[in-house]
Design an enzyme around this catalytic site. Sequence first.
Site, PDB file in Angstrom:
ATOM      1  N   HIS A 149      82.089 -25.329 -32.833  1.00  8.81           N
ATOM      2  CA  HIS A 149      81.147 -26.266 -32.195  1.00  8.81           C
ATOM      3  C   HIS A 149      79.952 -25.734 -31.371  1.00  8.81           C
ATOM      4  O   HIS A 149      78.736 -26.196 -31.665  1.00  8.81           O
ATOM      5  CB  HIS A 149      82.050 -26.830 -31.186  1.00  8.81           C
ATOM      6  CG  HIS A 149      81.166 -27.920 -30.185  1.00  8.81           C
ATOM      7  ND1 HIS A 149      80.797 -27.736 -28.957  1.00  8.81           N
ATOM      8  CD2 HIS A 149      80.813 -29.187 -30.362  1.00  8.81           C
ATOM      9  CE1 HIS A 149      80.093 -28.549 -28.513  1.00  8.81           C
ATOM     10  NE2 HIS A 149      80.200 -29.746 -29.408  1.00  8.81           N
TER      11      HIS A 149
ATOM     12  N   GLU B 114      77.573 -25.060 -34.175  1.00  7.02           N
ATOM     13  CA  GLU B 114      76.804 -26.117 -34.570  1.00  7.02           C
ATOM     14  C   GLU B 114      75.684 -26.488 -33.829  1.00  7.02           C
ATOM     15  O   GLU B 114      74.437 -26.902 -34.150  1.00  7.02           O
ATOM     16  CB  GLU B 114      77.814 -27.330 -34.558  1.00  7.02           C
ATOM     17  CG  GLU B 114      76.994 -28.857 -34.597  1.00  7.02           C
ATOM     18  CD  GLU B 114      77.654 -29.972 -33.638  1.00  7.02           C
ATOM     19  OE1 GLU B 114      76.748 -30.408 -33.280  1.00  7.02           O
ATOM     20  OE2 GLU B 114      78.989 -29.919 -33.607  1.00  7.02           O
ATOM     21  N   HIS B 115      75.719 -26.377 -32.187  1.00  2.00           N
ATOM     22  CA  HIS B 115      74.697 -26.660 -31.283  1.00  2.00           C
ATOM     23  C   HIS B 115      73.465 -25.636 -31.483  1.00  2.00           C
ATOM     24  O   HIS B 115      72.188 -25.975 -31.510  1.00  2.00           O
ATOM     25  CB  HIS B 115      75.196 -26.383 -29.997  1.00  2.00           C
ATOM     26  CG  HIS B 115      75.681 -27.629 -29.437  1.00  2.00           C
ATOM     27  ND1 HIS B 115      75.417 -28.130 -28.112  1.00  2.00           N
ATOM     28  CD2 HIS B 115      76.836 -28.481 -29.742  1.00  2.00           C
ATOM     29  CE1 HIS B 115      76.130 -29.271 -27.911  1.00  2.00           C
ATOM     30  NE2 HIS B 115      77.001 -29.418 -28.822  1.00  2.00           N
TER      31      HIS B 115
ATOM     32  N   GLU C 190      79.347 -30.440 -21.137  1.00  7.26           N
ATOM     33  CA  GLU C 190      79.940 -31.448 -21.962  1.00  7.26           C
ATOM     34  C   GLU C 190      81.436 -31.289 -21.900  1.00  7.26           C
ATOM     35  O   GLU C 190      81.926 -32.397 -21.933  1.00  7.26           O
ATOM     36  CB  GLU C 190      79.471 -31.089 -23.585  1.00  7.26           C
ATOM     37  CG  GLU C 190      79.923 -31.946 -24.629  1.00  7.26           C
ATOM     38  CD  GLU C 190      79.465 -31.588 -25.870  1.00  7.26           C
ATOM     39  OE1 GLU C 190      80.152 -31.804 -27.029  1.00  7.26           O
ATOM     40  OE2 GLU C 190      78.270 -30.737 -26.033  1.00  7.26           O
TER      41      GLU C 190
END
Length: 431
Positions: A68, A71-72, A143
Amino acid sequence: MLTKQTYARLGEAVYRTTLANGLKVVLVPKQGFHKTFAIMTTDYGSVDNHFVPRGQTEPVRFPDGIAHFLEHKLFEKQDHDAFDLFGKYGASANAFTSFTQTSYLFATTSQLRANLEILLDFVQDPYFTPATVNKEKGIIGQEIQMYDVDPGWQSYFGMIGNLYPKEPLHIDIAGTVDSIDKITADNLYAAYQTFYHPSNMDLVVVGDLDPEQTLAWIEANQARKTFAPVTPLKRIASPQTAPDQVVAHTTKSLTVVRPKVSLGLRGYDTVPTGREGLRYNVAVSLAFDLLFNDTSDNYLRLYDANVIDDSFGYDFVTQRGAHFGQLATDTDQPELFVAEMQAILAAVPQQLQAAQPQFDLVKREAIGRLIGAINSPEAIANQYSGPLFAGSTLFDELAILEALRFEDPETLATAFFAQSQSTVATILPKG
């Protein structure tokens, strides 16, 4: 060279090829549509945190949440952000990471070639520095903290954690604040070089396109780049949670008005591979519809008794290395909801036999939903199965669904429910 598969009754066609570098390309022309949708996916997700990095010989365990995090970070380059480039050419872009995949996508009504170039270039040009990685830790940390207090997310992942307590699936896709703090730029490069090779990726483009022309654009882009030779991926599998190790029940208190209950079912039956795996998924999902959709006897009875309401939902998920079902609701009677669900699940063969008169109706409803999805380029692209179901598409799923007889979901679902292990995750109001 493109191969063409025609679905004559639907008036649809799918074009496929694999480039010299291993990238699998799937093109679905939808003449007359205004929007074109493209998605580039790597077979790499949150569960893949223990592997042998490309060019090395020993396995390494990487921090949770690295897929993840990667991905960012891929959107950010040394002198620009990929989101800004997409905006310049009139496209909206996004990305997401799941347990087993990471995808990058855009939707556009014009400038398809320019936006395809942007997608291919930013995904295939990583740029990480210690400074930019440390900056991102704060963003992703916020987040994670947001999801830590989200009741729906906590209910879902509480259920997943109970079903898979000894496997990476129980860890939040984004990781934890502590785990992402350990991620370095070198970690990101190692993960990228291992899993973002074209041979581990798919590119699907759906919309108003010419297949030959679109492929020529993609091939020209890839010909300008140099990639390492294809080598086998070496993922290190975690020990599987034994049936008696599934956690029966957990409870958490959060700021909610009413309790949230999620009942999970982990499958221990054998799931077929390839296209047969898709047939298995479609058949068991249809059995869930027969037992629990809003026209079923179970739903109507429990709704009338105020055990469930419009928040009630269910799902059946099949993915690499796991398959499970979920039944969830907001309810003032959480214990009664669990008892009612468990009673239904204990009598699945009889329940399905009782629901057999509704089979044709439920099947037609499912067919109608798929036909509606076929009119959405986004749905077609997002539902492409990649390696999981041997590259099947929505068109294949529709053909499988239409061919199902009652005996198919009855047999496969009975095996799933009989061999599954269940859990309950409850979110209660604070105080």
